[in-house]
Design an enzyme around this catalytic site. Structure first.
Site, PDB file in Angstrom:
ATOM      1  CG  ASP A  23     -44.898 -34.049 -11.215  1.00  0.00           C
ATOM      2  OD1 ASP A  23     -45.746 -34.285 -10.325  1.00  0.00           O
ATOM      3  OD2 ASP A  23     -44.464 -32.903 -11.458  1.00  0.00           O
ATOM      4  CE  LYS A  87     -50.045 -34.733  -5.840  1.00  0.00           C
ATOM      5  NZ  LYS A  87     -48.846 -34.184  -6.515  1.00  0.00           N
ATOM      6  CD  GLU A 187     -45.227 -34.005  -5.496  1.00  0.00           C
ATOM      7  OE1 GLU A 187     -45.252 -32.882  -4.967  1.00  0.00           O
ATOM      8  OE2 GLU A 187     -46.248 -34.587  -5.898  1.00  0.00           O
ATOM      9  CG  ASP A 211     -43.536 -28.141  -5.515  1.00  0.00           C
ATOM     10  OD1 ASP A 211     -44.063 -27.358  -6.327  1.00  0.00           O
ATOM     11  OD2 ASP A 211     -43.616 -29.386  -5.615  1.00  0.00           O
TER      12      ASP A 211
HETATM   13  P1  ADP Z   1     -48.615 -28.598  -9.960  1.00  0.00           P
HETATM   14  O1  ADP Z   1     -47.360 -29.085  -9.313  1.00  0.00           O
HETATM   15  O2  ADP Z   1     -49.596 -28.036  -8.984  1.00  0.00           O
HETATM   16  O3  ADP Z   1     -49.232 -29.633 -10.845  1.00  0.00           O
HETATM   17  P2  ADP Z   1     -47.050 -26.896 -11.782  1.00  0.00           P
HETATM   18  O4  ADP Z   1     -45.755 -27.047 -11.111  1.00  0.00           O
HETATM   19  O5  ADP Z   1     -47.191 -27.471 -13.133  1.00  0.00           O
HETATM   20  O6  ADP Z   1     -48.263 -27.349 -10.881  1.00  0.00           O
HETATM   21  O7  ADP Z   1     -47.356 -25.314 -11.839  1.00  0.00           O
HETATM   22  C1  ADP Z   1     -48.429 -24.768 -12.525  1.00  0.00           C
HETATM   23  C2  ADP Z   1     -48.460 -23.291 -12.286  1.00  0.00           C
HETATM   24  O8  ADP Z   1     -47.265 -22.676 -12.802  1.00  0.00           O
HETATM   25  C3  ADP Z   1     -49.626 -22.603 -12.972  1.00  0.00           C
HETATM   26  O9  ADP Z   1     -50.263 -21.741 -12.038  1.00  0.00           O
HETATM   27  C4  ADP Z   1     -48.940 -21.799 -14.074  1.00  0.00           C
HETATM   28  O10 ADP Z   1     -49.657 -20.605 -14.375  1.00  0.00           O
HETATM   29  C5  ADP Z   1     -47.611 -21.470 -13.433  1.00  0.00           C
HETATM   30  N1  ADP Z   1     -46.603 -21.103 -14.440  1.00  0.00           N
HETATM   31  C6  ADP Z   1     -46.195 -21.839 -15.489  1.00  0.00           C
HETATM   32  N2  ADP Z   1     -45.284 -21.168 -16.207  1.00  0.00           N
HETATM   33  C7  ADP Z   1     -45.112 -19.962 -15.608  1.00  0.00           C
HETATM   34  C8  ADP Z   1     -44.326 -18.794 -15.876  1.00  0.00           C
HETATM   35  N3  ADP Z   1     -43.536 -18.752 -16.936  1.00  0.00           N
HETATM   36  N4  ADP Z   1     -44.415 -17.762 -15.029  1.00  0.00           N
HETATM   37  C9  ADP Z   1     -45.231 -17.801 -13.975  1.00  0.00           C
HETATM   38  N5  ADP Z   1     -45.997 -18.858 -13.646  1.00  0.00           N
HETATM   39  C10 ADP Z   1     -45.955 -19.930 -14.460  1.00  0.00           C
HETATM   40 MG    MG Z   2     -45.897 -30.287  -8.716  1.00  0.00          MG
END
Ligand code: ADP
Ligand code: MG
Length: 619
Positions: A23, A87, A187, A211
């Site tokens: 991913d 990205k 995705e 998402d």
């Molecule tokens: P992306 O797909 O954009 O790479 P992610 O799916 O990894 O991102 O999401 C990252 C986001 O998720 C960040 O803003 C992070 O603060 C939030 N996040 C991660 N864990 C938690 C949680 N336990 N509660 C709320 N938000 C969270």
């Molecule tokens: Mg993502």
């Protein structure tokens, strides 16, 4: 030949080369595999580390490069040499992003609006592909370190709305990182696979994949039918995610602490500290009721209720996107069978509540939302490795692909909804005597007249040996590979001259546009059919005029005066008919000219054959 690797950790031999699922996220990236023993997908992590690798790259002054958590620390202290969100720039030209250029703290080069963007650090230029490759390389190295075996093959995920330029850029990044990218998958498709949906033939299902990541929100509506995934619609907000949640908390505390905007802007480390505390509070409150901490000897606190009030308007914005996606998919809400939650921000309980309430269903959130996409990619990788025999996974073309033929008509070669990979070929010929070039214009769309469709590319087949019109045999073949990338080949079969073109960019088209093009095609079907009939009649009329002209040039002396006069008159009225858009009139005049010319044409042909026979000694 399969490579044999030794797993140093277990001492066991691994006969088959592992295919990893990746991913490549805007905020975080990660690798997953199918566990060889449990056969379950797992996200890879080293002891005492996280599965998530922040998608951040830092370049120091000496030319060293850091990726992930270590790089993230430089976001505030060295923003001009710390690249995040690469990205967002993949497969984009400056024109695409200039409205959002201020979002990026690093230098994006804008020498030409139509060229792919580049990033300048010191005196070096990096493309988004280079930067993504650095992240992928880090993931590959990590995986090799954990698995104690070389990793060369991967499945990488991309958002459903990524066009071909963006998909190709992702694939190129993989290649640069030393990975053979076996497949690029969407995705939301990967997320569905992680819930076991679409792996086996099990009828039809409609799924909404919600998402909410760090900086982006995507909603995709998928239809899974007998293992075939079709993206019905996508929507979202490319600047809405968990980062905005953090900012909302930061603003809340800023007010509570009486810090002015100016003070905050002039104190980046205070701003950063508040933002980090904000993120910490947000995460903590996903499972607790009350958060408290100290910052510079001052107490900061936040209740779950405060947080919910801050986040509600942001979450409601995502629902507006969901509504649009459902509408574009042409569905009523109750037709959606499952809602799948993806992305770290869906850990916020209020997100689940509001989304569940809108769709009128309990959402699926049992699979870790940070890892789900990578886990799904690993499942796909396992299927490609042939380990999951009863799985099928197919993608389909959203729109028809074809070429322009006489009369500006669309000749479909690969029909909409064909399974990918797919190939088809058709033969064409030259229209003019001595024609040595053939221009092949490639279009995408459902309309009968090419100008209503999307021009993807043109291919110029040069060097056809001169021969009379209609003799050359040009085979045009379309090949769509598993990533949906189209290769068009044209070959003149008598001489063997050939030319091909690979359409990486511009083929891509977002689902909103696809839906619109389909709707246009349907609502214009009647007009299109008559336009096609007119175009066909005109082509036939023009063709007959040309052959008659040619015939007369050669054989005028063999016609009697009356025949010549009649022919001239019929040609003239056909010519005139062609200037007005009346299919029946054109057909009528074409028939008349045909009727007049046929008898003498036959007569002359027969005598020509007779002449030819005379000269030959056939006994
Ligand atoms: P992306 O797909 O954009 O790479 P992610 O799916 O990894 O991102 O999401 C990252 C986001 O998720 C960040 O803003 C992070 O603060 C939030 N996040 C991660 N864990 C938690 C949680 N336990 N509660 C709320 N938000 C969270
Ligand atoms: Mg993502």
């Amino acid at each position: 030949m399969a490579k044999i690797g030794i797993n140093i950790a277990t001492g066991s031999l691994q006969k088959e080369e592992i295919i990893v699922g990746i991913d490549l996220g805007t905020t975080n990236s990660l690798v997953a595999i199918i566990h060889p023993e449990t056969k379950q997908p797992i996200a890879l992590k080293e002891h005492n580390t996280n599965t998530l690798v922040p998608s951040v790259v830092y370049f120091n002054k000496l030319g060293d490069i850091l990726v992930g958590d270590e790089a993230k620390e430089f976001l505030i202290s060295a923003p001009e040499r710390t690249i995040f969100s690469a990205k967002r720039l993949l497969g984009k030209n400056y024109g695409d992003i200039k409205n959002n250029a201020s979002f990026f703290s690093y230098k994006i080069i804008d020498e030409d609006a139509n060229r792919q963007v580049k990033i300048k650090i010191d005196n070096k230029f990096y493309s988004p592909v280079d930067l993504s490759a650095l992240i992928l390389k880090e993931l590959k190295t990590r995986a090799e370190h954990i698995l104690k075996t070389p990793v060369h093959k991967a499945v990488i995920t991309v958002p459903a709305y990524f066009n071909d330029a963006q998909r190709q850029a992702t694939r190129d990044a993989g290649k640069l990182a030393g990975l053979d990218v076996l497949r690029i998958i969407n995705e939301p498709t990967a997320a569905s696979l992680a819930y076991g949906l679409g792996i086996k033939k099990e009828g039809q299902k409609t799924i909404a994949v919600y998402d909410l990541g760090g900086g982006t929100f995507d909603i995709s509506i998928l239809n899974i039918n007998e293992g075939v995934f079709e993206v019905l619609s996508t929507n979202g907000d490319t600047y809405l995610g968990g980062d905005d949640f953090d900012m909302a908390i930061l603003k809340y505390w800023q007010k509570k602490m009486n810090i002015s905007d100016e003070e905050l802007l002039n104190n980046p480390s205070l701003m950063q500290a508040l933002r980090l505390k904000g993120e910490e509070a947000k995460k903590y409150l996903s499972t607790n009721e009350f958060y408290t901490t100290t910052l510079n000897d001052k107490m900061l606190s936040l209740t779950k209720n405060d947080l919910n009030n801050l986040l509600k308007p942001l979450i409601n914005k995502t629902i507006v996107c969901c509504k649009k996606a459902v509408k574009d998919a042409g569905l009523s809400l109750n037709k959606i069978d499952e809602i799948i939650m993806v992305g770290g921000s869906t850990r916020v309980p209020l997100v689940n509540d509001i989304v569940g309430e809108y769709f009128g269903k309990v959402v699926n959130n049992s699979v870790n939302p940070d890892e789900i996409v990578a886990l799904g990619a690993a499942i796909q990788a396992d299927i490609l490795a042939g380990n999951n025999k009863d799985a099928l996974l197919l993608d389909i073309t959203p729109l028809s692909l074809g070429i322009e033929t006489a009369g500006e008509l669309m000749d479909v070669i690969i029909a909409r909804n064909s399974k990918i990979p797919s190939s088809a070929a058709r033969e064409y010929t030259t229209q003019v005597d001595g024609q040595i070039n053939m221009r092949i214009s490639i279009y995408q769309g459902e309309r009968d007249i090419v100008k209503d469709n999307r021009l993807l590319a043109t291919l110029n087949l040069k060097g056809i040996p001169a021969m009379p019109a209609g003799l050359a045999k040009v085979s045009v073949s379309f090949i769509i590979n598993t990533d949906g990338i189209l290769t068009v080949k044209a070959k003149e079969l008598r001489s063997g001259v050939e030319q091909f073109i690979e359409i990486k960019s511009q083929l891509g088209i977002d689902d909103e546009t696809v839906e619109k093009m389909l709707l246009d095609a349907m609502s214009n079907a009647k007009n299109d059919i008559s336009a096609r009939a007119l175009a066909e009649a005109s082509t036939e009329g023009e063709q007959l005029l040309k052959t008659t002209e040619r015939f007369l040039q050669k054989n005028a002396g063999l016609l009697i005066e009356n025949e010549l006069a009649e022919t001239a008159e019929a040609m003239q009225s056909l010519q005139l008919a062609l200037t007005v858009a009346d299919k029946n009139l054109i057909q009528n005049k074409t028939e008349m000219l045909n009727d007049i010319s046929r008898p003498y044409a036959e007569r002359i042909m027969n005598s020509a054959v007779g002449e030819a026979m005379k000269g030959k000694n056939i006994f």
